[in-house]
Structure formats: C-alpha cells, structure tokens
Design a protein around this motif. Sequence first.
Motif, PDB file in Angstrom:
ATOM      1  N   ARG A  15      35.220  47.701  43.580  1.00 24.17           N
ATOM      2  CA  ARG A  15      36.682  47.610  43.598  1.00 24.17           C
ATOM      3  C   ARG A  15      37.120  46.204  43.205  1.00 24.17           C
ATOM      4  O   ARG A  15      38.008  46.022  42.372  1.00 24.17           O
ATOM      5  CB  ARG A  15      37.206  48.007  44.982  1.00 24.17           C
ATOM      6  N   ASP A  19      39.100  45.565  39.793  1.00 22.38           N
ATOM      7  CA  ASP A  19      40.513  45.220  39.976  1.00 22.38           C
ATOM      8  C   ASP A  19      40.793  43.765  39.597  1.00 22.38           C
ATOM      9  O   ASP A  19      41.792  43.474  38.947  1.00 22.38           O
ATOM     10  CB  ASP A  19      40.958  45.450  41.422  1.00 22.38           C
ATOM     11  N   ASP A  20      39.923  42.856  40.018  1.00 24.45           N
ATOM     12  CA  ASP A  20      40.192  41.427  39.864  1.00 24.45           C
ATOM     13  C   ASP A  20      39.429  40.759  38.724  1.00 24.45           C
ATOM     14  O   ASP A  20      39.771  39.643  38.327  1.00 24.45           O
ATOM     15  CB  ASP A  20      39.854  40.682  41.164  1.00 24.45           C
TER      16      ASP A  20
END
Length: 102
Positions: A15, A19-20
């Motif tokens: 994640r 996401d980042d």
Amino acid sequence: MPHTFSPDVVAAILRHMNDDHRDDNLLIVRAFVDGTAVSAEMVDLDGDGGEWRFTTGSGSTADTTIPWPAGPIAERMAVRREIVALYDESCRRLDVEPRPHN
C-alpha cells in the motif's frame, strides 16, 4: 525457501509503495528490467526480493522479481533499507538525481 512476511506486513508495504512511491516503482523497473516500462506497481515481496507488475510502451504486461541488493532479509525494517538501495541504484543507472531519504 525464502523468508515470508505476514500478510498484514506485506499489505502495508505494498500500500505504501503503490500509494506514496508510484514513481519509484517505475524507476526501479526501468533501471533493472525494462527501460520501456510506462507503469509499474509492487505486487508482492519476500525475504529474497520484491515483485513488480509492469506495462511496457507496447502495452504488454509482465511480472518480475528483483532481488534485494544486500541479499536475503528476514526483518521488516530491512525491507525499507533494501527498497531505498534499489531506488538509489536505479537513480545511478538512469542518471537521475535521487531525492533525499527521510
């Protein structure tokens, strides 16, 4: 047999990476696997390396495993160190200025 991390640890790392660090995923795949990749996401990892799914400029998709630079790992904190090492080496290979690590 490689060390496996618990499903919740793997899910949290994936994640975070997807996401980042979406651009970092692409940079790593371009440097280590296919310079024509147009997108990439991290899809799995274990003690031996990370697995990415990527799409090339021609539209084909593939999965690839890239080994951790320092060799097999067994601790969660080592995952960050190894991904940072992949990122730094990707920047070196592609002549990209790396951003500072916090």
